[in-house]
Design a protein around this motif. Structure first.
Motif, PDB file in Angstrom:
ATOM      1  N   THR A 221       5.930  -5.309  15.718  1.00  0.00           N
ATOM      2  CA  THR A 221       5.501  -4.845  14.576  1.00  0.00           C
ATOM      3  C   THR A 221       4.004  -4.009  14.845  1.00  0.00           C
ATOM      4  OG1 THR A 221       3.904  -6.891  14.576  1.00  0.00           O
ATOM      5  CG2 THR A 221       5.843  -7.198  13.639  1.00  0.00           C
ATOM      6  N   PHE A 222       3.428  -3.498  13.605  1.00  0.00           N
ATOM      7  CA  PHE A 222       2.310  -2.686  13.734  1.00  0.00           C
ATOM      8  C   PHE A 222       1.346  -3.573  14.217  1.00  0.00           C
ATOM      9  CE2 PHE A 222      -1.577  -1.306  12.460  1.00  0.00           C
ATOM     10  CZ  PHE A 222      -1.769   0.027  12.701  1.00  0.00           C
ATOM     11  N   LYS A 228      -4.975   0.038  20.441  1.00  0.00           N
ATOM     12  CA  LYS A 228      -4.718   0.784  19.267  1.00  0.00           C
ATOM     13  C   LYS A 228      -5.836   1.979  19.676  1.00  0.00           C
ATOM     14  CE  LYS A 228      -2.459  -1.721  15.967  1.00  0.00           C
ATOM     15  NZ  LYS A 228      -2.506  -3.152  16.325  1.00  0.00           N
ATOM     16  N   GLU A 249      10.107  -3.947  11.732  1.00  0.00           N
ATOM     17  CA  GLU A 249       9.648  -3.377  10.481  1.00  0.00           C
ATOM     18  C   GLU A 249      10.470  -2.271  10.208  1.00  0.00           C
ATOM     19  OE1 GLU A 249       5.600  -2.390   9.946  1.00  0.00           O
ATOM     20  OE2 GLU A 249       4.842  -4.076  11.136  1.00  0.00           O
ATOM     21  N   SER A 252       7.248   2.662   6.445  1.00  0.00           N
ATOM     22  CA  SER A 252       5.981   3.380   6.949  1.00  0.00           C
ATOM     23  C   SER A 252       4.983   3.110   5.899  1.00  0.00           C
ATOM     24  CB  SER A 252       6.307   4.710   7.229  1.00  0.00           C
ATOM     25  OG  SER A 252       6.508   5.396   6.131  1.00  0.00           O
ATOM     26  N   GLN A 254       3.440   0.639   4.701  1.00  0.00           N
ATOM     27  CA  GLN A 254       2.315  -0.110   5.032  1.00  0.00           C
ATOM     28  C   GLN A 254       1.454   0.290   6.043  1.00  0.00           C
ATOM     29  OE1 GLN A 254       1.313  -2.525   2.679  1.00  0.00           O
ATOM     30  NE2 GLN A 254       3.296  -1.845   1.693  1.00  0.00           N
ATOM     31  N   LEU A 255       1.974   1.171   6.874  1.00  0.00           N
ATOM     32  CA  LEU A 255       1.172   1.537   8.026  1.00  0.00           C
ATOM     33  C   LEU A 255       0.354   2.723   7.580  1.00  0.00           C
ATOM     34  CD1 LEU A 255       4.254   2.666  10.415  1.00  0.00           C
ATOM     35  CD2 LEU A 255       3.273   0.590  10.066  1.00  0.00           C
ATOM     36  N   TYR A 259      -0.381   6.764  11.729  1.00  0.00           N
ATOM     37  CA  TYR A 259       0.937   6.102  12.239  1.00  0.00           C
ATOM     38  C   TYR A 259       2.174   6.628  11.465  1.00  0.00           C
ATOM     39  CZ  TYR A 259      -1.941   3.530  15.481  1.00  0.00           C
ATOM     40  OH  TYR A 259      -2.929   2.941  16.253  1.00  0.00           O
ATOM     41  N   GLN A 260       2.064   7.067  10.249  1.00  0.00           N
ATOM     42  CA  GLN A 260       3.434   7.035   9.707  1.00  0.00           C
ATOM     43  C   GLN A 260       4.430   8.110  10.078  1.00  0.00           C
ATOM     44  OE1 GLN A 260       2.377   7.535   5.461  1.00  0.00           O
ATOM     45  NE2 GLN A 260       1.355   5.542   5.203  1.00  0.00           N
ATOM     46  N   THR A 263       5.981   6.978  13.925  1.00  0.00           N
ATOM     47  CA  THR A 263       6.494   5.470  14.035  1.00  0.00           C
ATOM     48  C   THR A 263       8.092   5.608  13.679  1.00  0.00           C
ATOM     49  OG1 THR A 263       4.241   4.530  13.704  1.00  0.00           O
ATOM     50  CG2 THR A 263       6.269   3.131  13.290  1.00  0.00           C
TER      51      THR A 263
END
Length: 315
Positions: A221-222, A228, A249, A252, A254-255, A259-260, A263
């Motif tokens: 998960t993130f 980070k 997950e 994207s 909720q990122l 990061y979108q 990822t």
């Protein structure tokens, strides 16, 4: 009386008490270190057999070491004091160990150490790679993931600042040289990120090193992504790109926005590796670190993507 004591010392029973004990399987970390704990046992056994044959106990001591007792040694465990324990996720810790003065640990980036722990009177050994810069002065840091049923995990979770832990090393066959490769493709799963960190930092700390780096971190998960802030800082360098693959997950939304675009979701497989190899800016050399299954799968995918066996290294 003295003659009787010498005769007693040379009895078969007396010599058998001095015979080295064969290590238990739990005392081998399984990472292919040289010397392995079993190598050291066979060396000491040969020394004991020679001493017994000649009835000369001085042969048991072996050659005297010229190294400072506070310095790392691949054959002997050395004590280091824990100065800080930081919990990064629910099951992963970053632990800092103090070094005397402004001394350095003496590892090449990506090399690992062997930690010794004792739980329920059972000695266990595991391999861990420091994540601190190779030139860090006065300390070194390791990234350790704990497992619910792990013996070493129980030992690590008992650590507090001021405690002492025992390490030996260094070990590892990968030695990075600046500008040795056009591009490094780093493929890491979980704490397999550890050997990538000092190698990456050695590149960005050296303004003369123009190696491109594409780092791919695979996590569940993130929230489970380690370090980070460090990875975000490294991605700001002109020659570094970072990507993430999250297996648990699927969206994207909720990122964080940063990061979108970098990822992916699911698992790191053949299609994505082929895409990663294809978008490398120079001919890549791949570094792979994860579980044995992860390493095996990624090696197969790299070969299918066109890399040769001498174009990747498995930690």
């Amino acid at each position: 009386m003295m003659g009787e004591r010498e005769e007693d010392d040379d009895t078969e029973e007396a010599w058998l008490q001095l015979r080295p004990m064969e290590p238990l399987p739990s005392q081998c970390c399984g990472s292919g270190c040289s010397p392995c704990v079993f190598d050291l046992y066979h060396r000491d056994l040969a020394r004991w057999e020679a001493a017994r044959a000649s009835k000369d106990r001085s042969l048991l001591r072996g050659p005297e070491s010229q190294s400072c007792p506070s310095k790392l040694n691949p054959e002997t465990f050395v004590a280091f004091c824990i100065s800080a324990v930081d919990r990064l996720t629910k099951d992963t810790y970053r632990v800092r160990f103090a070094l005397p003065g402004n001394s350095q640990l003496g590892l090449q980036p990506g090399q690992h150490l062997i930690l010794r722990g004792i739980v329920d009177d059972l000695e266990i050994q595991r391999a861990y790679t420091p994540i601190s810069p190779a030139n860090a002065e006065g300390y070194f840091e390791v990234l350790i993931k704990c497992y619910q049923m792990g013996l070493m995990s129980r030992y690590v979770e008992s650590w507090r600042a001021g405690d002492t832990a025992f390490w030996r090393g260094p070990f590892g066959d990968f030695f990075y040289k600046p500008n040795q490769y056009g591009e490094l493709l780093m493929l890491a799963a979980g704490t397999g990120l550890a050997p990538m960190v000092p190698i990456l930092q050695s590149i960005t700390d050296n303004e003369d090193d123009e190696t491109f780096v594409t780092l791919v971190g695979c996590f569940k998960t993130f929230e489970s992504i380690y370090l980070k802030t460090f990875l975000q800082e490294q991605a700001c360098f002109w020659n570094v790109r970072t990507f993430f693959v999250l297996s648990q997950e699927s969206s994207s939304e909720q990122l964080p926005w940063s990061y979108q675009e970098k990822t992916r979701f699911g698992r790191l497989g053949q299609d994505l590796i082929k895409e990663l190899v294809g978008c490398c800016r120079r001919k890549p050399f791949a570094l792979v670190c994860g579980s044995a299954e992860f390493n095996k799968d990624i090696a197969r995918c790299l070969l299918c993507a066109g890399l040769t066996e001498d174009s990747y290294f498995l930690f």
